[in-house]
Write a protein that holds these residues in place. Structure first.
Motif, PDB file in Angstrom:
ATOM      1  N   GLU A  26       0.942  -1.334   0.077  1.00 34.81           N
ATOM      2  CA  GLU A  26       0.010  -0.004  -0.113  1.00 34.81           C
ATOM      3  C   GLU A  26       0.929   1.429   0.150  1.00 34.81           C
ATOM      4  OE1 GLU A  26      -3.800  -1.634   2.317  1.00 34.81           O
ATOM      5  OE2 GLU A  26      -2.235  -0.982   3.612  1.00 34.81           O
ATOM      6  N   MET A  27       1.837   1.328   0.773  1.00 35.66           N
ATOM      7  CA  MET A  27       2.862   2.628   0.625  1.00 35.66           C
ATOM      8  C   MET A  27       3.431   2.555  -0.412  1.00 35.66           C
ATOM      9  SD  MET A  27       4.264   1.984   4.814  1.00 35.66           S
ATOM     10  CE  MET A  27       5.632   2.764   4.357  1.00 35.66           C
ATOM     11  N   ALA A  28       3.782   1.642  -1.146  1.00 32.10           N
ATOM     12  CA  ALA A  28       4.483   1.513  -2.418  1.00 32.10           C
ATOM     13  C   ALA A  28       3.488   2.157  -3.597  1.00 32.10           C
ATOM     14  CB  ALA A  28       4.849   0.289  -3.024  1.00 32.10           C
ATOM     15  N   LEU A  29       2.341   2.183  -3.460  1.00 32.59           N
ATOM     16  CA  LEU A  29       1.355   2.845  -4.384  1.00 32.59           C
ATOM     17  C   LEU A  29       1.451   4.267  -4.223  1.00 32.59           C
ATOM     18  CD1 LEU A  29      -1.836   0.734  -3.943  1.00 32.59           C
ATOM     19  CD2 LEU A  29      -0.307   0.566  -5.818  1.00 32.59           C
ATOM     20  N   TRP A  30       1.914   4.988  -3.076  1.00 29.70           N
ATOM     21  CA  TRP A  30       1.937   6.204  -2.802  1.00 29.70           C
ATOM     22  C   TRP A  30       3.338   6.685  -3.161  1.00 29.70           C
ATOM     23  CZ3 TRP A  30      -2.189   9.515  -2.613  1.00 29.70           C
ATOM     24  CH2 TRP A  30      -3.149   8.953  -2.292  1.00 29.70           C
ATOM     25  N   ASP A  31       4.283   5.783  -2.924  1.00 30.79           N
ATOM     26  CA  ASP A  31       5.830   6.361  -3.183  1.00 30.79           C
ATOM     27  C   ASP A  31       6.181   6.335  -4.648  1.00 30.79           C
ATOM     28  OD1 ASP A  31       8.621   6.941  -2.641  1.00 30.79           O
ATOM     29  OD2 ASP A  31       8.777   4.660  -2.137  1.00 30.79           O
ATOM     30  N   ILE A  32       5.788   7.267  -5.260  1.00 32.90           N
ATOM     31  CA  ILE A  32       5.995   7.618  -6.798  1.00 32.90           C
ATOM     32  C   ILE A  32       6.519   8.628  -7.191  1.00 32.90           C
ATOM     33  CG2 ILE A  32       3.627   6.319  -7.365  1.00 32.90           C
ATOM     34  CD1 ILE A  32       2.536   9.050  -8.069  1.00 32.90           C
ATOM     35  N   ASP A  33       7.466   9.259  -6.318  1.00 38.90           N
ATOM     36  CA  ASP A  33       8.033  10.596  -6.548  1.00 38.90           C
ATOM     37  C   ASP A  33       9.154  10.106  -7.519  1.00 38.90           C
ATOM     38  OD1 ASP A  33       9.184   9.315  -4.243  1.00 38.90           O
ATOM     39  OD2 ASP A  33      10.832  10.983  -4.326  1.00 38.90           O
ATOM     40  N   VAL A  34       9.592  11.152  -8.399  1.00 37.55           N
ATOM     41  CA  VAL A  34      10.702  10.800  -9.404  1.00 37.55           C
ATOM     42  C   VAL A  34      11.797  12.031  -9.307  1.00 37.55           C
ATOM     43  CG1 VAL A  34      11.627  10.539 -11.721  1.00 37.55           C
ATOM     44  CG2 VAL A  34       9.302   9.607 -11.230  1.00 37.55           C
ATOM     45  N   ARG A  35      12.930  11.354  -9.007  1.00 43.23           N
ATOM     46  CA  ARG A  35      14.086  12.366  -8.716  1.00 43.23           C
ATOM     47  C   ARG A  35      14.581  12.983  -9.955  1.00 43.23           C
ATOM     48  NH1 ARG A  35      15.917  10.222  -2.993  1.00 43.23           N
ATOM     49  NH2 ARG A  35      14.018  10.362  -1.851  1.00 43.23           N
ATOM     50  N   PRO A  36      15.475  14.095 -10.002  1.00 47.04           N
ATOM     51  CA  PRO A  36      16.152  14.518 -11.022  1.00 47.04           C
ATOM     52  C   PRO A  36      17.241  13.395 -11.614  1.00 47.04           C
ATOM     53  CG  PRO A  36      16.264  16.012  -9.486  1.00 47.04           C
ATOM     54  CD  PRO A  36      15.526  14.791  -8.766  1.00 47.04           C
ATOM     55  N   ASP A  37      17.712  12.594 -10.976  1.00 47.48           N
ATOM     56  CA  ASP A  37      18.643  11.673 -11.458  1.00 47.48           C
ATOM     57  C   ASP A  37      17.895  10.367 -11.890  1.00 47.48           C
ATOM     58  OD1 ASP A  37      17.742  10.455  -9.262  1.00 47.48           O
ATOM     59  OD2 ASP A  37      19.831  10.053  -8.198  1.00 47.48           O
ATOM     60  N   GLY A  38      16.508  10.298 -12.023  1.00 47.01           N
ATOM     61  CA  GLY A  38      15.833   9.476 -12.530  1.00 47.01           C
ATOM     62  C   GLY A  38      15.294   8.284 -11.670  1.00 47.01           C
ATOM     63  N   THR A  39      15.879   8.326 -10.341  1.00 47.73           N
ATOM     64  CA  THR A  39      15.508   7.559  -9.245  1.00 47.73           C
ATOM     65  C   THR A  39      13.699   7.477  -9.350  1.00 47.73           C
ATOM     66  OG1 THR A  39      17.502   7.762  -8.080  1.00 47.73           O
ATOM     67  CG2 THR A  39      15.623   6.894  -6.748  1.00 47.73           C
ATOM     68  N   GLY A  40      13.345   6.324  -9.102  1.00 48.73           N
ATOM     69  CA  GLY A  40      11.749   6.436  -9.124  1.00 48.73           C
ATOM     70  C   GLY A  40      10.911   6.208 -10.355  1.00 48.73           C
ATOM     71  N   LEU A  41      11.871   6.473 -11.510  1.00 51.64           N
ATOM     72  CA  LEU A  41      11.205   6.099 -12.879  1.00 51.64           C
ATOM     73  C   LEU A  41      10.675   4.741 -13.002  1.00 51.64           C
ATOM     74  CD1 LEU A  41      13.428   8.256 -15.166  1.00 51.64           C
ATOM     75  CD2 LEU A  41      11.042   8.474 -14.883  1.00 51.64           C
ATOM     76  N   PRO A  42       9.590   4.459 -13.265  1.00 45.25           N
ATOM     77  CA  PRO A  42       8.896   3.117 -13.699  1.00 45.25           C
ATOM     78  C   PRO A  42       9.542   2.605 -15.011  1.00 45.25           C
ATOM     79  CG  PRO A  42       7.070   4.795 -13.929  1.00 45.25           C
ATOM     80  CD  PRO A  42       8.411   5.479 -13.572  1.00 45.25           C
ATOM     81  N   PRO A  43       9.023   1.321 -14.978  1.00 45.15           N
ATOM     82  CA  PRO A  43       9.435   0.397 -16.423  1.00 45.15           C
ATOM     83  C   PRO A  43       8.397   1.166 -17.247  1.00 45.15           C
ATOM     84  CG  PRO A  43       9.338  -0.929 -14.650  1.00 45.15           C
ATOM     85  CD  PRO A  43       9.016   0.193 -13.825  1.00 45.15           C
ATOM     86  N   GLY A  44       8.855   1.227 -18.561  1.00 45.42           N
ATOM     87  CA  GLY A  44       7.646   1.499 -19.568  1.00 45.42           C
ATOM     88  C   GLY A  44       8.616   2.298 -20.584  1.00 45.42           C
ATOM     89  N   GLY A  45       7.667   2.961 -21.441  1.00 45.48           N
ATOM     90  CA  GLY A  45       8.258   3.720 -22.603  1.00 45.48           C
ATOM     91  C   GLY A  45       7.233   4.225 -23.432  1.00 45.48           C
ATOM     92  N   GLY A  46       7.394   5.391 -24.204  1.00 50.22           N
ATOM     93  CA  GLY A  46       6.498   6.021 -24.989  1.00 50.22           C
ATOM     94  C   GLY A  46       7.153   6.791 -26.126  1.00 50.22           C
ATOM     95  N   THR A  47       6.771   7.022 -27.507  1.00 50.57           N
ATOM     96  CA  THR A  47       7.174   7.769 -28.371  1.00 50.57           C
ATOM     97  C   THR A  47       6.586   9.104 -28.372  1.00 50.57           C
ATOM     98  OG1 THR A  47       5.527   6.901 -30.201  1.00 50.57           O
ATOM     99  CG2 THR A  47       7.619   5.591 -29.511  1.00 50.57           C
ATOM    100  N   VAL A  48       6.888  10.015 -29.374  1.00 52.79           N
ATOM    101  CA  VAL A  48       6.565  11.252 -29.502  1.00 52.79           C
ATOM    102  C   VAL A  48       5.103  11.027 -30.188  1.00 52.79           C
ATOM    103  CG1 VAL A  48       6.794  13.517 -31.112  1.00 52.79           C
ATOM    104  CG2 VAL A  48       8.908  12.456 -29.761  1.00 52.79           C
ATOM    105  N   ALA A  49       4.940  10.225 -31.388  1.00 46.24           N
ATOM    106  CA  ALA A  49       3.901   9.671 -32.079  1.00 46.24           C
ATOM    107  C   ALA A  49       2.816   9.308 -31.302  1.00 46.24           C
ATOM    108  CB  ALA A  49       3.954   8.956 -33.155  1.00 46.24           C
TER     109      ALA A  49
END
Length: 181
Positions: A36-59
């Motif tokens: 439950e705590m992990a659901l709220w722990d979603i901050d992303v730091r300038p160095d990329g710490t906290g970025l989740p898996p995934g990706g997306g394109t400009v289009a």
């Protein structure tokens, strides 16, 4: 007589709220689980710490923008009823600075974090991680920061150098704070 009643009522209320009354063990809720705590722990730091898996394109981001953002921010990030998102490069040192993603924001990861938490209005947090990466790719492309064929993800978003990266100088008092993760 009226003031005596007031004093008696106040004394009774004070007795009810005494230490013995407050010592009653309330049993509300339960400790949150790690999941439950992990659901709220979603901050992303300038160095990329906290970025989740995934990706997306400009289009992909262009379609997401049209469906979720254009109504407030206007076509191509300008001319809407809310903040302008595109342009403004070179204006920060002028008498009329235009603060946009491309002119003001120091980190691409901050853009990801903000969109993930606060957008789109009125349904913040409704975009998937992939949709958020795609939207960031589109907005950075509109600002001339990434090419039209860009695909952003956990491995490359923090490496993007924003035009105003050096426009922010950390307060020396806060440089000693260590990363708690």
């Amino acid at each position: 007589m009226h003031s005596i009643k007031t004093v008696i009522i106040a004394a009774a209320a004070a007795a009810l709220l005494s230490d013995s009354a407050l010592a009653f063990p309330y049993d509300f809720g339960r400790p949150a689980t790690k999941e439950e705590m992990a659901l709220w722990d979603i901050d992303v730091r300038p160095d990329g710490t906290g970025l989740p898996p995934g990706g997306g394109t400009v289009a992909e981001g262009k379609a997401i923008y049209a469906d979720n953002c254009e109504g407030c921010h206007g076509e191509a990030g300008q001319g809407g009823i809310k903040d302008r998102l595109v342009g403004g490069q070179g204006t920060l040192a002028t008498g009329h600075p235009v603060k946009t993603i491309g002119s003001f924001w120091p980190y691409a990861t901050t853009l990801y974090d903000y969109i993930r938490r606060a957008m789109p209005y009125p349904a913040p947090g409704s975009l998937s991680d992939d949709e958020t990466y795609a939207l960031v790719a589109y907005l950075l492309n509109l600002n001339g920061i990434v090419p039209e064929d860009a695909r952003l993800d956990q491995s490359n978003l923090a490496k993007i150098r924003m035009p105003n990266r050096d426009g922010f100088v950390p307060d020396p008092e806060f440089r000693t704070i260590t990363n708690s993760r």
